[in-house]
Design an enzyme around this catalytic site. Structure first.
Site, short mmCIF file in Angstrom:
data_model
loop_
_atom_site.label_atom_id
_atom_site.label_comp_id
_atom_site.label_asym_id
_atom_site.label_seq_id
_atom_site.Cartn_x
_atom_site.Cartn_y
_atom_site.Cartn_z
N TYR A 36 0.84 -1.20 0.00
CA TYR A 36 0.00 0.00 0.00
C TYR A 36 0.87 1.25 0.00
O TYR A 36 0.59 2.22 -0.71
CB TYR A 36 -0.92 0.01 1.23
N PHE A 47 -7.65 20.09 -25.95
CA PHE A 47 -8.06 18.69 -25.94
C PHE A 47 -9.28 18.60 -25.04
O PHE A 47 -9.41 19.33 -24.07
CB PHE A 47 -6.94 17.74 -25.47
N THR A 48 -10.17 17.67 -25.37
CA THR A 48 -11.50 17.60 -24.74
C THR A 48 -11.42 17.55 -23.21
O THR A 48 -11.98 18.41 -22.53
CB THR A 48 -12.25 16.37 -25.26
N ASP A 58 1.38 19.27 -22.04
CA ASP A 58 0.70 17.99 -22.14
C ASP A 58 1.67 17.14 -22.95
O ASP A 58 1.76 17.26 -24.18
CB ASP A 58 -0.65 18.12 -22.84
N LYS A 77 -0.56 6.41 -24.24
CA LYS A 77 -0.12 6.68 -25.62
C LYS A 77 1.37 6.34 -25.75
O LYS A 77 1.73 5.17 -25.74
CB LYS A 77 -0.42 8.12 -26.00
N ARG A 134 -13.89 13.94 -34.86
CA ARG A 134 -13.15 15.00 -34.18
C ARG A 134 -13.55 16.31 -34.85
O ARG A 134 -12.84 16.86 -35.67
CB ARG A 134 -11.63 14.79 -34.27
N PHE A 190 -19.47 13.85 -26.93
CA PHE A 190 -19.13 12.93 -28.01
C PHE A 190 -19.06 11.49 -27.56
O PHE A 190 -19.28 10.57 -28.35
CB PHE A 190 -17.80 13.34 -28.66
O1 PLI Z 1 -7.46 9.43 -21.76
P1 PLI Z 1 -6.59 9.94 -20.64
O2 PLI Z 1 -7.38 10.40 -19.47
O3 PLI Z 1 -5.51 9.01 -20.23
O4 PLI Z 1 -5.80 11.22 -21.21
C1 PLI Z 1 -6.45 12.36 -21.61
C2 PLI Z 1 -5.69 13.01 -22.72
C3 PLI Z 1 -4.94 14.11 -22.45
N1 PLI Z 1 -4.25 14.74 -23.43
C4 PLI Z 1 -4.26 14.31 -24.70
C5 PLI Z 1 -3.49 15.05 -25.72
C6 PLI Z 1 -4.99 13.19 -25.04
O5 PLI Z 1 -4.97 12.77 -26.30
C7 PLI Z 1 -5.75 12.51 -24.03
C8 PLI Z 1 -6.55 11.39 -24.32
N2 PLI Z 1 -6.78 11.06 -25.57
C9 PLI Z 1 -7.62 10.15 -26.03
C10 PLI Z 1 -8.48 9.31 -25.16
C11 PLI Z 1 -7.69 9.98 -27.46
O6 PLI Z 1 -8.44 9.10 -27.93
O7 PLI Z 1 -6.98 10.71 -28.16
#
Ligand code: PLI
Length: 459
Positions: free
Chosen positions: A72, A124-125, A215, A258, A383, A450
């Protein structure tokens, strides 16, 4: 003679894909309210919805999972992750979160007060959602070329310093919470910022005590474009360029789903120990104890390994971005309108140009993504105006200049033959684009619409 590149890995385990008929896909998309987010993955053949959390882990990452320390507090796996982030990104203070938006939540709550302004390079969203949720107003200061799908500017992710200065002059430096600087800008089509621009923005902000928060979710792909396109960096390694990028910032949020080659995880990393202390206080309330945050010990092990692997050789990112380019070039060759230059993580179809008979209020990109799915079982993502959502003040649609379908390539998952199938399907749909009908909402969620919105064809 040109010499082909190939992936710097071979396949050890396979996952069968579902093959469906056109009739089955017509039923599936209707049941999903013409929203590709609402399809079941069993009904999808080639899944290009996102590159987020869809990477194939390496054998080393899978074996690292077994080394996870699930204590933990004070888990060994956490300290491995701290070391990896420090070595590869150069930040000493790590706040581990369940994914990128967990880090965005903490950063926004800490740095943004009601009435503050957050300039950034496109939005970004989830990032903008958290900035607005904390009482801030996001202002787009990306260069104009980013909003032009056909501009060949090599660094369409750059911040326009004049636009940034105008925002600072209008509101005063003390109302600027921070500059939100995204590497390889997702919504612009996976477009990089130049190192020169990153340095200039940091110098400008540092003089005025305005923090620069990256980011850095796709910073490795950005580093690759710097190596390929920016004079003076052609002989630098991706690892060195990445450190050079992060050096010109005060911290970063990262979705590890990513570049970092894992299926879940993320982090906030900063330099300022006091900001880190405040972030940890929030972390224990919203995510988990400060030495695991939102992740299991095994997830942190796989993540630490993924962070090192992504820069261990330049071959990985060359092949990753190369595969995206392969699909993009096939479409460009046929004349399908796409965002150029081809970006780092996906090919973005210009739905406004492909469906000129549909006004933006008829959601052309949403309709095009549905049509491609029906044609071949290839799943992409809208998008455009649906993703942009509504202005929280006025309730009107945000109307983005870009109305795109994103075909996002997961890392180390699909082969060039899959890319050929995708290109053939897009070309088929493009050739009959005039048959595609517009859509209207049957359900519109108030937040991040979306993801769960439902539509029907406009009768
Ligand atoms: O999906 P998260 O919560 O791990 O990360 C959010 C996020 C933050 N910044 C950027 C540039 C992204 O592309 C992003 C998430 N992107 C998604 C889910 C996508 O499909 O592009």
């Amino acid at each position: 003679m040109t010499r082909s590149w190939a992936e710097p890995w071979k396949i050890k385990m396979v996952e069968p894909l579902s093959m469906t008929t056109r009739d089955q896909r017509e039923d599936a998309i209707r049941d999903a309210g013409y929203n590709t987010f609402l399809l079941r993955s069993d009904d999808v053949y080639i899944d290009l919805l996102t590159d987020s959390g869809t990477s194939a882990m390496s054998d080393r990452q899978w074996s690292a999972l077994m080394l996870g320390d699930e204590a933990y507090a004070g888990a060994r796996s956490f300290y491995k992750l701290v070391e990896a982030v420090s070595d590869v990104y150069g930040y000493e203070e790590l706040i581990p979160t369940h994914q990128g938006r967990g880090a965005e939540h903490i950063l926004s709550q800490l740095l943004i007060g009601p009435g503050d302004v957050v300039p950034g390079n496109m939005y970004f969203t989830t990032t903008r959602y958290h900035q607005e949720h904390a009482g801030g107003t996001f202002v787009d200061v990306i260069i104009d070329e980013a909003h032009d799908p056909s501009s060949m500017h090599p660094f369409k992710g750059n911040i326009d310093l004049d636009k940034l200065a105008a925002v600072v002059d209008e509101h005063g430096a003390d109302r600027i919470a921070y500059v939100s600087f995204e590497t390889n800008v997702n919504m612009a089509g996976g477009q990089p910022a130049s190192l020169a621009n990153i340095k200039d923005v940091y110098a400008y902000c540092s003089e005025r005590d305005i923090p620069v928060m990256l980011d850095a979710t796709r910073a490795v792909e950005n580093a690759y474009f710097i190596q390929q396109r920016e004079a003076g960096h052609e002989n630098s390694s991706i690892a060195d360029i990445l450190l050079e990028i992060t050096k010109h910032s005060d911290g970063a949020t990262v979705s590890s789903k990513k570049d970092n080659l894992v299926n879940i995880g993320g982090f906030l990393a900063v330099r300022d120990p006091e900001l880190a202390r405040r972030a940890r206080a929030m972390l224990v309330a919203f995510e988990g104890l400060h030495t695991y945050g939102g992740m299991a010990g095994r997830d942190m092990e796989a993540l630490a390994e993924g962070i090192r692997e992504m820069v261990a050789t330049d071959d990985h990112v060359r092949s990753r971005v190369g595969q995206v380019g392969y699909l993009g070039e096939a479409l460009v060759k046929y004349g399908v309108p796409v965002v150029t230059p081809i970006g780092g993580h996906g090919v973005f179809l210009d739905a406004a140009a492909i469906l000129p008979h549909l006004p933006q209020e008829a959601f052309p990109a949403q309709a095009l993504a549905a049509a491609i799915y029906v044609d071949s079982g290839v799943r992409g993502m809208e998008r455009g105006i649906v993703s942009a959502g509504r202005d929280p003040e006025t309730g009107d649609h945000h109307v983005p200049k870009l109305e795109l379908v994103r075909l996002t390539i997961p890392r180390r998952v699909y082969t060039q033959s899959h890319m050929d199938v995708v290109a053939e399907s897009v070309i088929e749909v493009y050739d009959h684009a005039e048959d595609i009908q517009g859509l209207e909402f049957t359900y519109e969620p108030p937040e991040l619409r979306f993801f769960q919105a439902r539509f029907q064809p406009i009768s």
